[in-house]
Scaffold this motif. Structure first.
Motif, PDB file in Angstrom:
ATOM      1  N   ALA A  53      -3.906 -10.763 -11.075  1.00  0.00           N
ATOM      2  CA  ALA A  53      -4.977  -9.763 -11.047  1.00  0.00           C
ATOM      3  C   ALA A  53      -5.360  -9.356 -12.468  1.00  0.00           C
ATOM      4  N   VAL A  54      -4.336  -9.152 -13.310  1.00  0.00           N
ATOM      5  CA  VAL A  54      -4.593  -8.796 -14.708  1.00  0.00           C
ATOM      6  C   VAL A  54      -5.320  -9.932 -15.418  1.00  0.00           C
ATOM      7  N   GLN A  55      -4.898 -11.162 -15.173  1.00  0.00           N
ATOM      8  CA  GLN A  55      -5.515 -12.316 -15.824  1.00  0.00           C
ATOM      9  C   GLN A  55      -6.972 -12.472 -15.410  1.00  0.00           C
TER      10      GLN A  55
ATOM     11  N   THR B 252      -6.375  -0.155  -6.867  1.00  0.00           N
ATOM     12  CA  THR B 252      -5.274  -1.045  -7.276  1.00  0.00           C
ATOM     13  C   THR B 252      -4.756  -1.865  -6.106  1.00  0.00           C
ATOM     14  N   ASN B 253      -4.596  -1.248  -4.930  1.00  0.00           N
ATOM     15  CA  ASN B 253      -4.010  -1.988  -3.801  1.00  0.00           C
ATOM     16  C   ASN B 253      -4.889  -3.156  -3.368  1.00  0.00           C
ATOM     17  N   ILE B 254      -6.199  -3.058  -3.578  1.00  0.00           N
ATOM     18  CA  ILE B 254      -7.101  -4.173  -3.242  1.00  0.00           C
ATOM     19  C   ILE B 254      -6.927  -5.310  -4.256  1.00  0.00           C
TER      20      ILE B 254
ATOM     21  N   ILE C 237       0.842  -1.205   0.000  1.00  0.00           N
ATOM     22  CA  ILE C 237       0.000   0.000   0.000  1.00  0.00           C
ATOM     23  C   ILE C 237       0.874   1.251   0.000  1.00  0.00           C
ATOM     24  N   GLU C 238       1.906   1.269   0.850  1.00  0.00           N
ATOM     25  CA  GLU C 238       2.793   2.435   0.929  1.00  0.00           C
ATOM     26  C   GLU C 238       3.562   2.624  -0.374  1.00  0.00           C
ATOM     27  N   ASP C 239       4.018   1.516  -0.958  1.00  0.00           N
ATOM     28  CA  ASP C 239       4.779   1.613  -2.211  1.00  0.00           C
ATOM     29  C   ASP C 239       3.898   2.128  -3.355  1.00  0.00           C
ATOM     30  N   LEU C 240       2.665   1.625  -3.425  1.00  0.00           N
ATOM     31  CA  LEU C 240       1.754   2.084  -4.476  1.00  0.00           C
ATOM     32  C   LEU C 240       1.404   3.562  -4.286  1.00  0.00           C
ATOM     33  N   HIS C 241       1.184   3.954  -3.039  1.00  0.00           N
ATOM     34  CA  HIS C 241       0.871   5.361  -2.764  1.00  0.00           C
ATOM     35  C   HIS C 241       2.046   6.260  -3.159  1.00  0.00           C
ATOM     36  N   ALA C 242       3.264   5.834  -2.802  1.00  0.00           N
ATOM     37  CA  ALA C 242       4.448   6.628  -3.150  1.00  0.00           C
ATOM     38  C   ALA C 242       4.639   6.702  -4.661  1.00  0.00           C
ATOM     39  N   ALA C 243       4.339   5.585  -5.352  1.00  0.00           N
ATOM     40  CA  ALA C 243       4.474   5.573  -6.810  1.00  0.00           C
ATOM     41  C   ALA C 243       3.481   6.526  -7.457  1.00  0.00           C
ATOM     42  N   ARG C 244       2.286   6.629  -6.873  1.00  0.00           N
ATOM     43  CA  ARG C 244       1.308   7.585  -7.395  1.00  0.00           C
ATOM     44  C   ARG C 244       1.754   9.026  -7.141  1.00  0.00           C
ATOM     45  N   ILE C 245       2.272   9.266  -5.951  1.00  0.00           N
ATOM     46  CA  ILE C 245       2.718  10.619  -5.626  1.00  0.00           C
ATOM     47  C   ILE C 245       3.859  11.042  -6.548  1.00  0.00           C
TER      48      ILE C 245
ATOM     49  N   GLU D 231      -2.637   1.021 -14.328  1.00  0.00           N
ATOM     50  CA  GLU D 231      -1.613   0.736 -13.312  1.00  0.00           C
ATOM     51  C   GLU D 231      -1.279  -0.759 -13.269  1.00  0.00           C
ATOM     52  N   LEU D 232      -2.300  -1.602 -13.360  1.00  0.00           N
ATOM     53  CA  LEU D 232      -2.046  -3.048 -13.330  1.00  0.00           C
ATOM     54  C   LEU D 232      -1.261  -3.498 -14.557  1.00  0.00           C
ATOM     55  N   ASP D 233      -1.605  -2.970 -15.739  1.00  0.00           N
ATOM     56  CA  ASP D 233      -0.822  -3.286 -16.938  1.00  0.00           C
ATOM     57  C   ASP D 233       0.626  -2.855 -16.768  1.00  0.00           C
ATOM     58  N   ASN D 234       0.826  -1.705 -16.166  1.00  0.00           N
ATOM     59  CA  ASN D 234       2.163  -1.175 -15.944  1.00  0.00           C
ATOM     60  C   ASN D 234       2.942  -2.023 -14.944  1.00  0.00           C
ATOM     61  N   LEU D 235       2.267  -2.396 -13.857  1.00  0.00           N
ATOM     62  CA  LEU D 235       2.924  -3.198 -12.818  1.00  0.00           C
ATOM     63  C   LEU D 235       3.261  -4.602 -13.325  1.00  0.00           C
ATOM     64  N   LYS D 236       2.442  -5.133 -14.217  1.00  0.00           N
ATOM     65  CA  LYS D 236       2.703  -6.466 -14.754  1.00  0.00           C
ATOM     66  C   LYS D 236       4.008  -6.514 -15.540  1.00  0.00           C
ATOM     67  N   LYS D 237       4.369  -5.386 -16.170  1.00  0.00           N
ATOM     68  CA  LYS D 237       5.612  -5.341 -16.939  1.00  0.00           C
ATOM     69  C   LYS D 237       6.847  -5.415 -16.048  1.00  0.00           C
ATOM     70  N   GLY D 238       6.698  -5.047 -14.753  1.00  0.00           N
ATOM     71  CA  GLY D 238       7.808  -5.148 -13.816  1.00  0.00           C
ATOM     72  C   GLY D 238       8.821  -4.030 -13.899  1.00  0.00           C
TER      73      GLY D 238
END
Length: 554
Positions: free
Chosen positions: A136-138, A81-83, A27-35, A116-123
């Protein structure tokens, strides 16, 4: 032995703590990535299999019927996204399980979450989250492909529609935008945002969107399961609270039409000021505008007006007359401090709003937002005039009834009362005719109609001609005002100026001096004065319209 071999309950507790810590870290990492905008993309950009899919607009997905006593309430849950990353199994269970007390349940995946999920899937960003993003994407891909009725995706087209106070450059705001859009699209359903991001929950509360963490949502649904006859009482509590707060702010002594005019003004003004604020701050400060901005979005009307006051000298005072700061302060004083707004104050606020919007219209149309807002405020002014007239008429009728009852008590006949009323009307019209003959505006109407051959020194023969002249004056003022507004638009042409000039010359209207000094500021001031004149003569016409109709002049 007990110290060497941990008991099952202690082991289970340790695993649970570890999982919780991992969830909190995500949750903290996703929030920081959004900021830091590490996973931010333009609304129209696709970046993977989810965002490349054809997603139907919500009207085509399903038709949600109104809730009934048998079926229960309808529930739309917007998933952050975090859920999706941390609680995918919960989402799968929620989608497949029927919940007592819920008539229809659907999960909404905002367009920004799909990105965001498409982006995170790329790593490429947050690599430690990639292994959770893939399933989650699948899952979402399979549901959307099969057109699952319990999982909807927000389309790119819907996500592209802006809502005032929310920035499309901020992913939190785009999630809130999705919630507000589905609240508007499906007013018969309860919309809840499910997110473990406390900052987003706070923003949602400010925007009148109910937000629950995953744990709170589970608790609410369990309580609903136990008390299904209460029909979603817990879930709709925030709507009830919001409604009661709004009712407290409203003065019950005010009429219903006025209560609708003021909120409509606030909404229209908010949309226009939001567009102006964002556009001008970007022009003034470029990519740093959000850092400089006094109050960050999402904006309310109060926060918008505060931003205008804070940045007036540095930004807006160089675009429009600095004296308009008084208009900003007037609007803030009467619309944002819970004060009662009567008819006179409402008229002032509408006029001040028109003046402010008109001043900014000489700068830009702000992607078409400003002309729409100006036209709507003008419409509200007309509505207010009609409300005032109807209430005055109703007040007169109440006065007549009171007089009638009074005369009945005194033993007077109805015919005597009617004669008294007729005499009073005759006296009023006698005074008006006397005033008219004293003012004697024959020359004005000769300027509007060359066919009138009466010498300028002679009085108009009847009050009827005065009324007919008023109709011509209204038409002339409207034509001049329309012509000047057309000239003041950023995309005006020489033909617009020539048309206005010919009208003034052909009617010998004494405004042609403005073309001797071609000044946009002079035109703007004249336009505001003409708008006030148009409003005044429209009020005058509305006041005498009924009597003129009764006399057969119409």
């Amino acid at each position: 032995q007990s110290s060497e071999v941990p008991c099952p309950s202690a082991s289970h507790q340790a695993i649970h703590i570890t999982e919780t810590d991992q969830e909190m870290q995500i949750i903290e990492d996703l929030h920081a990535a959004r900021i830091d905008k590490k996973i931010a993309l333009p609304v129209v950009q696709t970046c993977g299999e989810l965002t490349s899919m054809e997603i139907d607009l919500p009207e085509e997905n399903a038709d949600i019927p109104a809730a009934s006593a048998t079926s229960g309430s309808n529930l739309l849950i917007v998933i952050d996204t975090n859920i999706m990353i941390s609680h995918l199994q919960f989402i799968m269970t929620l989608k497949t399980r029927d919940i007592p007390g819920i008539g229809r349940l659907a999960l909404i995946i905002p367009w920004v979450v799909l990105q965001e999920l498409d982006n995170l899937k790329k790593g490429k960003v947050l690599q430690h989250v990639r292994h959770k993003a893939v399933p989650a994407v699948q899952f979402i891909y399979t549901c959307l492909k099969n057109q699952d009725s319990k999982l909807w995706g927000q389309s790119m087209q819907l996500a592209s529609q802006k809502i005032y106070g929310l920035s499309d450059e901020n992913n939190d705001d785009r999630v809130l935008q999705c919630c507000l859009q589905y609240q508007s699209l499906f007013p018969q359903a309860f919309v809840i945002l499910c997110t473990d991001d406390k900052n987003l929950c706070s923003k949602a509360l400010v925007s009148d969107v109910k937000a629950l963490s995953k744990a709170d949502l589970v608790t609410s649904l369990q309580n609903l399961n136990v008390n299904s006859h209460q029909n979603c009482v817990g879930l709709q509590q925030s709507k009830t609270d919001t409604g009661s707060q709004k009712t407290k702010r409203e003065d019950p002594s005010l009429t219903t039409p006025l209560l609708s005019i003021v909120p409509d003004l606030e909404k229209s003004l908010g949309e226009a000021l939001s567009s102006i604020l964002e556009t001008e701050m970007k022009i003034a400060f470029g990519n740093l505008w959000m850092e400089v901005l006094y109050l960050k979005p999402p904006w309310t009307l109060a926060s918008l007006l505060q931003c205008f006051k804070k940045h007036w000298m540095a930004v807006f005072g160089s675009i429009v007359p600095r004296s308009l700061l008084g208009t900003i302060e007037c609007l803030h004083e009467h619309l944002c401090k819970g004060k009662t707004v009567d008819h006179i104050t409402a008229n002032i606020l509408l006029q001040e709003s028109k003046k402010l919007l008109h001043a900014f219209s000489s700068r830009s149309d702000y992607d078409g937002v400003l002309p729409q807002a100006f036209a709507y405020v003008t419409k509200l002014l007309q509505m207010l005039a009609e409300v005032t007239l109807s209430e005055n008429t109703a007040g007169s009728k109440m006065e007549d009834v009171r007089l009638h009852l009074q005369t009945c008590e005194e033993g007077k006949s109805l015919s005597n009362t009617q004669l008294s009323q007729d005499k009073r009307h005759q006296e009023i019209w006698s005074v008006l005719e006397s005033i008219w003959n004293t003012i004697n505006l024959t020359e004005i109407f000769q300027k509007l109609d060359h066919n009138i051959t009466t010498p300028t020194t002679a009085k108009i023969s009847s009050f009827e001609e005065a009324f007919l002249g008023l109709q011509k004056l209204m038409a002339a003022v409207n034509n001049i005002l329309t012509g000047i507004r057309r000239v003041l638009t950023p995309n005006s042409s020489f033909q617009d100026i020539w048309t206005l000039y010919n009208f003034l010359i052909s009617n010998e209207v004494g405004l042609t001096y403005i073309f001797s000094f071609p000044s946009r500021e002079r035109l703007t001031v004249g336009c505001c004065q003409l708008a006030q004149l148009e409003y005044t003569i429209t009020q005058c016409n509305a006041s005498v319209h009924m009597e003129a109709k009764n006399r057969g002049w119409l």
